[in-house]
Motif scaffolding. Structure first.
Motif, PDB file in Angstrom:
ATOM      1  N   PHE A  71     108.138 -41.346 -28.137  1.00 22.78           N
ATOM      2  CA  PHE A  71     108.291 -39.924 -28.430  1.00 22.78           C
ATOM      3  C   PHE A  71     107.185 -39.074 -27.814  1.00 22.78           C
ATOM      4  CE2 PHE A  71     107.332 -36.169 -30.953  1.00 22.78           C
ATOM      5  CZ  PHE A  71     108.506 -35.462 -30.765  1.00 22.78           C
ATOM      6  N   PRO A  72     105.919 -39.538 -27.756  1.00 25.16           N
ATOM      7  CA  PRO A  72     104.892 -38.669 -27.144  1.00 25.16           C
ATOM      8  C   PRO A  72     105.213 -38.221 -25.730  1.00 25.16           C
ATOM      9  CG  PRO A  72     103.868 -40.444 -28.352  1.00 25.16           C
ATOM     10  CD  PRO A  72     105.347 -40.750 -28.322  1.00 25.16           C
ATOM     11  N   VAL A  73     106.044 -38.989 -25.000  1.00 28.47           N
ATOM     12  CA  VAL A  73     106.480 -38.536 -23.676  1.00 28.47           C
ATOM     13  C   VAL A  73     107.172 -37.184 -23.799  1.00 28.47           C
ATOM     14  CG1 VAL A  73     108.003 -39.003 -21.723  1.00 28.47           C
ATOM     15  CG2 VAL A  73     106.736 -40.870 -22.783  1.00 28.47           C
ATOM     16  N   ILE A  74     108.077 -37.074 -24.768  1.00 34.25           N
ATOM     17  CA  ILE A  74     108.835 -35.848 -24.954  1.00 34.25           C
ATOM     18  C   ILE A  74     107.920 -34.715 -25.406  1.00 34.25           C
ATOM     19  CG2 ILE A  74     110.791 -34.818 -26.168  1.00 34.25           C
ATOM     20  CD1 ILE A  74     111.378 -37.143 -24.149  1.00 34.25           C
ATOM     21  N   GLU A  75     107.013 -35.013 -26.304  1.00 36.35           N
ATOM     22  CA  GLU A  75     106.066 -34.004 -26.782  1.00 36.35           C
ATOM     23  C   GLU A  75     105.286 -33.406 -25.617  1.00 36.35           C
ATOM     24  OE1 GLU A  75     102.167 -33.714 -29.720  1.00 36.35           O
ATOM     25  OE2 GLU A  75     103.568 -35.394 -29.898  1.00 36.35           O
ATOM     26  N   ASN A  76     104.883 -34.244 -24.686  1.00 31.63           N
ATOM     27  CA  ASN A  76     104.086 -33.756 -23.568  1.00 31.63           C
ATOM     28  C   ASN A  76     104.931 -33.068 -22.505  1.00 31.63           C
ATOM     29  OD1 ASN A  76     101.031 -34.538 -23.711  1.00 31.63           O
ATOM     30  ND2 ASN A  76     102.180 -36.154 -24.730  1.00 31.63           N
ATOM     31  N   ILE A  77     106.171 -33.485 -22.343  1.00 32.04           N
ATOM     32  CA  ILE A  77     107.071 -32.721 -21.474  1.00 32.04           C
ATOM     33  C   ILE A  77     107.235 -31.318 -22.034  1.00 32.04           C
ATOM     34  CG2 ILE A  77     109.464 -32.495 -20.683  1.00 32.04           C
ATOM     35  CD1 ILE A  77     109.573 -35.521 -20.462  1.00 32.04           C
ATOM     36  N   ALA A  78     107.400 -31.229 -23.354  1.00 27.33           N
ATOM     37  CA  ALA A  78     107.541 -29.915 -23.990  1.00 27.33           C
ATOM     38  C   ALA A  78     106.301 -29.060 -23.758  1.00 27.33           C
ATOM     39  CB  ALA A  78     107.794 -30.094 -25.482  1.00 27.33           C
ATOM     40  N   LYS A  79     105.121 -29.668 -23.793  1.00 25.81           N
ATOM     41  CA  LYS A  79     103.890 -28.913 -23.532  1.00 25.81           C
ATOM     42  C   LYS A  79     103.902 -28.323 -22.120  1.00 25.81           C
ATOM     43  CE  LYS A  79     100.788 -31.463 -26.639  1.00 25.81           C
ATOM     44  NZ  LYS A  79      99.626 -32.401 -26.692  1.00 25.81           N
ATOM     45  N   ILE A  80     104.396 -29.120 -21.170  1.00 24.83           N
ATOM     46  CA  ILE A  80     104.471 -28.635 -19.790  1.00 24.83           C
ATOM     47  C   ILE A  80     105.433 -27.454 -19.699  1.00 24.83           C
ATOM     48  CG2 ILE A  80     105.287 -29.244 -17.465  1.00 24.83           C
ATOM     49  CD1 ILE A  80     104.173 -32.065 -17.988  1.00 24.83           C
ATOM     50  N   VAL A  81     106.574 -27.570 -20.362  1.00 25.32           N
ATOM     51  CA  VAL A  81     107.557 -26.486 -20.354  1.00 25.32           C
ATOM     52  C   VAL A  81     106.961 -25.227 -20.978  1.00 25.32           C
ATOM     53  CG1 VAL A  81     109.784 -25.736 -21.279  1.00 25.32           C
ATOM     54  CG2 VAL A  81     109.535 -28.051 -20.369  1.00 25.32           C
ATOM     55  N   LEU A  82     106.272 -25.395 -22.102  1.00 27.01           N
ATOM     56  CA  LEU A  82     105.710 -24.242 -22.809  1.00 27.01           C
ATOM     57  C   LEU A  82     104.530 -23.631 -22.055  1.00 27.01           C
ATOM     58  CD1 LEU A  82     105.854 -25.630 -26.458  1.00 27.01           C
ATOM     59  CD2 LEU A  82     107.302 -23.859 -25.470  1.00 27.01           C
ATOM     60  N   ALA A  83     103.887 -24.416 -21.176  1.00 26.42           N
ATOM     61  CA  ALA A  83     102.746 -23.885 -20.420  1.00 26.42           C
ATOM     62  C   ALA A  83     103.182 -22.847 -19.389  1.00 26.42           C
ATOM     63  CB  ALA A  83     102.000 -25.023 -19.732  1.00 26.42           C
ATOM     64  N   GLY A  84     104.453 -22.865 -19.023  1.00 29.14           N
ATOM     65  CA  GLY A  84     104.950 -21.895 -18.040  1.00 29.14           C
ATOM     66  C   GLY A  84     106.153 -21.159 -18.569  1.00 29.14           C
ATOM     67  N   PRO A  85     105.988 -20.339 -19.618  1.00 32.26           N
ATOM     68  CA  PRO A  85     107.142 -19.634 -20.193  1.00 32.26           C
ATOM     69  C   PRO A  85     107.806 -18.728 -19.168  1.00 32.26           C
ATOM     70  CG  PRO A  85     105.075 -18.705 -20.988  1.00 32.26           C
ATOM     71  CD  PRO A  85     104.729 -19.957 -20.266  1.00 32.26           C
ATOM     72  N   GLY A  86     109.118 -18.680 -19.213  1.00 33.79           N
ATOM     73  CA  GLY A  86     109.852 -17.844 -18.272  1.00 33.79           C
ATOM     74  C   GLY A  86     110.149 -18.531 -16.962  1.00 33.79           C
ATOM     75  N   LYS A  87     109.575 -19.719 -16.744  1.00 28.08           N
ATOM     76  CA  LYS A  87     109.831 -20.450 -15.508  1.00 28.08           C
ATOM     77  C   LYS A  87     110.935 -21.472 -15.731  1.00 28.08           C
ATOM     78  CE  LYS A  87     105.142 -20.019 -13.662  1.00 28.08           C
ATOM     79  NZ  LYS A  87     105.543 -19.167 -12.540  1.00 28.08           N
ATOM     80  N   ARG A  88     111.586 -21.840 -14.677  1.00 25.25           N
ATOM     81  CA  ARG A  88     112.645 -22.841 -14.767  1.00 25.25           C
ATOM     82  C   ARG A  88     112.058 -24.205 -14.402  1.00 25.25           C
ATOM     83  NH1 ARG A  88     118.221 -21.686 -11.780  1.00 25.25           N
ATOM     84  NH2 ARG A  88     118.237 -20.088 -13.404  1.00 25.25           N
ATOM     85  N   HIS A  89     112.269 -25.183 -15.252  1.00 27.55           N
ATOM     86  CA  HIS A  89     111.744 -26.521 -15.026  1.00 27.55           C
ATOM     87  C   HIS A  89     112.899 -27.500 -14.878  1.00 27.55           C
ATOM     88  CE1 HIS A  89     107.559 -25.467 -16.202  1.00 27.55           C
ATOM     89  NE2 HIS A  89     108.194 -24.556 -16.917  1.00 27.55           N
ATOM     90  N   PHE A  90     112.774 -28.353 -13.881  1.00 25.70           N
ATOM     91  CA  PHE A  90     113.773 -29.387 -13.673  1.00 25.70           C
ATOM     92  C   PHE A  90     113.109 -30.735 -13.905  1.00 25.70           C
ATOM     93  CE2 PHE A  90     114.993 -25.733 -11.196  1.00 25.70           C
ATOM     94  CZ  PHE A  90     116.354 -25.629 -11.401  1.00 25.70           C
ATOM     95  N   ILE A  91     113.608 -31.492 -14.856  1.00 26.84           N
ATOM     96  CA  ILE A  91     113.039 -32.787 -15.176  1.00 26.84           C
ATOM     97  C   ILE A  91     114.119 -33.839 -14.966  1.00 26.84           C
ATOM     98  CG2 ILE A  91     111.972 -34.213 -16.960  1.00 26.84           C
ATOM     99  CD1 ILE A  91     110.993 -31.568 -18.231  1.00 26.84           C
ATOM    100  N   PHE A  92     113.889 -34.734 -14.003  1.00 25.74           N
ATOM    101  CA  PHE A  92     114.879 -35.745 -13.657  1.00 25.74           C
ATOM    102  C   PHE A  92     114.412 -37.104 -14.169  1.00 25.74           C
ATOM    103  CE2 PHE A  92     115.412 -32.334 -10.693  1.00 25.74           C
ATOM    104  CZ  PHE A  92     116.772 -32.275 -10.445  1.00 25.74           C
ATOM    105  N   MET A  93     115.308 -37.855 -14.751  1.00 19.04           N
ATOM    106  CA  MET A  93     114.976 -39.187 -15.217  1.00 19.04           C
ATOM    107  C   MET A  93     116.106 -40.141 -14.858  1.00 19.04           C
ATOM    108  SD  MET A  93     113.593 -38.337 -19.029  1.00 19.04           S
ATOM    109  CE  MET A  93     112.550 -36.894 -19.288  1.00 19.04           C
TER     110      MET A  93
END
Length: 214
Positions: A172-194
């Motif tokens: 789960f911490p993987v997801i928590e940290n992905i969310a931190k990255i998303v929240l660090a750039g509000p208003g930006k579009r993020h593409f996360i591929f897995m």
């Protein structure tokens, strides 16, 4: 090319792999390997041999690939290897590729922090927050937090076992940290591929991110 692998359940031949890359109509400057698990590195020598592309890997990675070379009757001496380690910076055209720490269940695993002009990309191979060493969890969290300080255009990694116990603890911490990255750039579009063998895992990732943000 980053992580030129084949999933162990994938039935694909050398000629089929080469045809896929030939169909891209590109000149390949290098094959970068985060680690030498089969799903990340199995086809690297096939592609390197056909296109004359250098393989960027660790010293231990090269030794591991030598086993596959013998199995596939590939002349290892005919392939150019560039040995890399944490902290190295490679310049390819207008791209700067920094080799970063990213611990995994295999020794010597790495990640790549990539800058192309103003664009910031990162590839972490497997999104593991577990590893061989007790401090691997803390080190990988610290790496994610450092990456998140500079807004990312693209983050790629392979993460499995988000909630369920598997061969490694749930991640789960993987997801928590992905969310931190998303929240660090509000208003930006993020593409996360897995990469994932099951759609329910991807759906679980999305659900966890939304729950965390909300």
């Amino acid at each position: 090319i980053v992580d030129c692998g084949i999933h162990p359940n994938e039935d694909i031949t050398k000629s089929e792999i080469v045809d896929i890359y030939r169909g891209l109509h590109r000149v390949f400057d290098g094959i970068f390997l985060t680690h030498t698990h089969v799903d990340h590195a199995r086809a690297a020598l096939w592609v390197a041999e056909h296109f004359g592309t250098p393989v960027y890997t660790t010293a231990s990675g090269k030794r591991f690939l030598a086993n596959w070379a013998r199995m596939d009757c590939i002349n290892l001496d005919a392939i150019k290897f560039v040995i890399i380690k944490e902290g190295d910076k490679i310049q390819l055209g207008n791209a700067t590729i920094e080799v970063i720490q990213w611990e995994h269940s295999t020794p010597g695993a790495l990640g790549f922090d990539i800058k192309i002009g103003e664009k910031h990309l990162a590839h972490l191979g497997d999104g593991k927050l577990t590893g061989l060493f007790a401090q691997s969890y803390e080190r990988n969290i610290a790496t994610m937090e450092r990456i998140a300080k500079c807004p990312l255009l693209l983050l790629t990694m392979d993460t499995l076992g988000i909630q369920k116990q598997g061969i490694a603890p749930p991640e789960f911490p993987v997801i928590e940290n992905i969310a931190k990255i998303v929240l660090a750039g509000p208003g930006k579009r993020h593409f996360i591929f897995m990469f994932s063998s099951n759609i329910d895992r991807i759906q679980g990732v999305v659900a966890e991110i939304l729950d965390y943000i909300n």
